[in-house]
Scaffold this motif. Sequence first.
Motif, PDB file in Angstrom:
ATOM      1  N   GLU A  19      81.654  61.136  -3.749  1.00  0.00           N
ATOM      2  CA  GLU A  19      81.993  60.307  -4.915  1.00  0.00           C
ATOM      3  C   GLU A  19      83.497  60.170  -5.082  1.00  0.00           C
ATOM      4  OE1 GLU A  19      78.068  61.224  -7.687  1.00  0.00           O
ATOM      5  OE2 GLU A  19      79.897  62.393  -7.970  1.00  0.00           O
ATOM      6  N   PRO A  23      83.281  56.588  -1.659  1.00  0.00           N
ATOM      7  CA  PRO A  23      82.305  56.021  -2.613  1.00  0.00           C
ATOM      8  C   PRO A  23      81.240  55.148  -1.970  1.00  0.00           C
ATOM      9  CG  PRO A  23      84.466  54.972  -2.834  1.00  0.00           C
ATOM     10  CD  PRO A  23      84.653  56.161  -1.955  1.00  0.00           C
ATOM     11  N   ALA A  24      81.560  54.488  -0.861  1.00  0.00           N
ATOM     12  CA  ALA A  24      80.545  53.657  -0.200  1.00  0.00           C
ATOM     13  C   ALA A  24      79.404  54.532   0.318  1.00  0.00           C
ATOM     14  CB  ALA A  24      81.166  52.863   0.944  1.00  0.00           C
ATOM     15  N   SER A  25      79.744  55.694   0.839  1.00  0.00           N
ATOM     16  CA  SER A  25      78.712  56.630   1.289  1.00  0.00           C
ATOM     17  C   SER A  25      77.925  57.183   0.112  1.00  0.00           C
ATOM     18  CB  SER A  25      79.351  57.783   2.078  1.00  0.00           C
ATOM     19  OG  SER A  25      79.929  57.326   3.276  1.00  0.00           O
ATOM     20  N   ALA A  26      78.606  57.493  -0.967  1.00  0.00           N
ATOM     21  CA  ALA A  26      77.916  58.004  -2.153  1.00  0.00           C
ATOM     22  C   ALA A  26      76.917  56.989  -2.683  1.00  0.00           C
ATOM     23  CB  ALA A  26      78.930  58.371  -3.235  1.00  0.00           C
ATOM     24  N   GLN A  27      77.255  55.712  -2.571  1.00  0.00           N
ATOM     25  CA  GLN A  27      76.362  54.663  -3.065  1.00  0.00           C
ATOM     26  C   GLN A  27      75.129  54.482  -2.186  1.00  0.00           C
ATOM     27  OE1 GLN A  27      79.091  51.388  -3.275  1.00  0.00           O
ATOM     28  NE2 GLN A  27      80.266  52.337  -4.940  1.00  0.00           N
ATOM     29  N   ASN A  30      70.001  57.588  -2.670  1.00  0.00           N
ATOM     30  CA  ASN A  30      68.960  57.148  -3.595  1.00  0.00           C
ATOM     31  C   ASN A  30      68.920  58.036  -4.829  1.00  0.00           C
ATOM     32  OD1 ASN A  30      67.635  54.994  -2.055  1.00  0.00           O
ATOM     33  ND2 ASN A  30      67.060  56.610  -0.633  1.00  0.00           N
ATOM     34  N   ASN A  60      68.565  63.935  -4.511  1.00  0.00           N
ATOM     35  CA  ASN A  60      68.664  62.557  -4.010  1.00  0.00           C
ATOM     36  C   ASN A  60      67.563  62.341  -2.986  1.00  0.00           C
ATOM     37  OD1 ASN A  60      71.918  63.269  -4.364  1.00  0.00           O
ATOM     38  ND2 ASN A  60      71.331  61.236  -5.066  1.00  0.00           N
ATOM     39  N   SER A  63      69.463  59.115   1.959  1.00  0.00           N
ATOM     40  CA  SER A  63      70.696  58.306   1.949  1.00  0.00           C
ATOM     41  C   SER A  63      70.411  56.896   2.445  1.00  0.00           C
ATOM     42  CB  SER A  63      71.772  58.968   2.819  1.00  0.00           C
ATOM     43  OG  SER A  63      71.371  59.025   4.177  1.00  0.00           O
ATOM     44  N   LYS A  66      70.910  51.625   0.961  1.00  0.00           N
ATOM     45  CA  LYS A  66      71.440  50.337   1.431  1.00  0.00           C
ATOM     46  C   LYS A  66      70.719  49.815   2.670  1.00  0.00           C
ATOM     47  CE  LYS A  66      76.107  51.301  -0.263  1.00  0.00           C
ATOM     48  NZ  LYS A  66      77.548  51.344   0.089  1.00  0.00           N
ATOM     49  N   ASP A  83      76.611  52.981   5.982  1.00  0.00           N
ATOM     50  CA  ASP A  83      76.910  53.952   4.929  1.00  0.00           C
ATOM     51  C   ASP A  83      75.846  55.044   4.825  1.00  0.00           C
ATOM     52  OD1 ASP A  83      79.064  52.342   4.449  1.00  0.00           O
ATOM     53  OD2 ASP A  83      78.288  51.470   2.600  1.00  0.00           O
ATOM     54  N   ARG A 197      83.673  54.844   3.491  1.00  0.00           N
ATOM     55  CA  ARG A 197      82.540  55.636   4.001  1.00  0.00           C
ATOM     56  C   ARG A 197      83.055  56.812   4.823  1.00  0.00           C
ATOM     57  NH1 ARG A 197      82.090  51.297   7.813  1.00  0.00           N
ATOM     58  NH2 ARG A 197      80.782  50.216   6.299  1.00  0.00           N
TER      59      ARG A 197
END
Length: 201
Positions: A19, A23-27, A30, A60, A63, A66, A83, A197
């Motif tokens: 985070e 942040p792209a990886s965090a997003q 799930n 979570n 991952s 996306k 990501d 990422r």
Amino acid sequence: MSYADDVTSSWTRIVRWLENNAPASAQALNPPATDADIQHLNDSLGFRIPEPLETWLRLNNGSTAKDAIIPIPGGFQLIPHLDSKLFPGGEVFLDCQSTINQHQDCLRIAHDIGDEDWWKPSWVPVLAEADAHYGMILDAGQTDGSIPVLAYRETEYAKAYASSLGELLTGVADMLEDHRGNSALTRGYQASVQDGRVVWY
């Protein structure tokens, strides 16, 4: 700490790092798995998943947020997003449904090739590469209370990799936070961030 506590502590550290730094990886993470998700997973496997895995999924559910699903002849194909590949080697953290699909596919292959040692019913996939038959399994069939991690690949039988899921995640957390650690999964890798990422090299 228990095996489940180790998972909670280490995964919380990993998510916080993502985070703050990637942040792209965090997003790609799930939301937590629901009771229905966990029950469907247990029912599909035919046994209750190990507590450390349930703990992880309830933080979570993989991952794969996306990822895309595209139709192909005879069904659908999951296309992982860049990501999604949070772990060294490009492994994706499998959500409940992906775990079911991978487990069923591997059991079918073992049956088709007539080799029950290639994949056992008690093996639960947790990490997998998107484009190759390679990843990590929790061996839920141990009678001594341990839940070791096995590594598998298409050309080899699964073999011992780490003593627990918590050990695996702790090594990743240590490497992300402090650029240190020589765990089985992070050995020889360093982490950087590209386009938001996490990228391992």
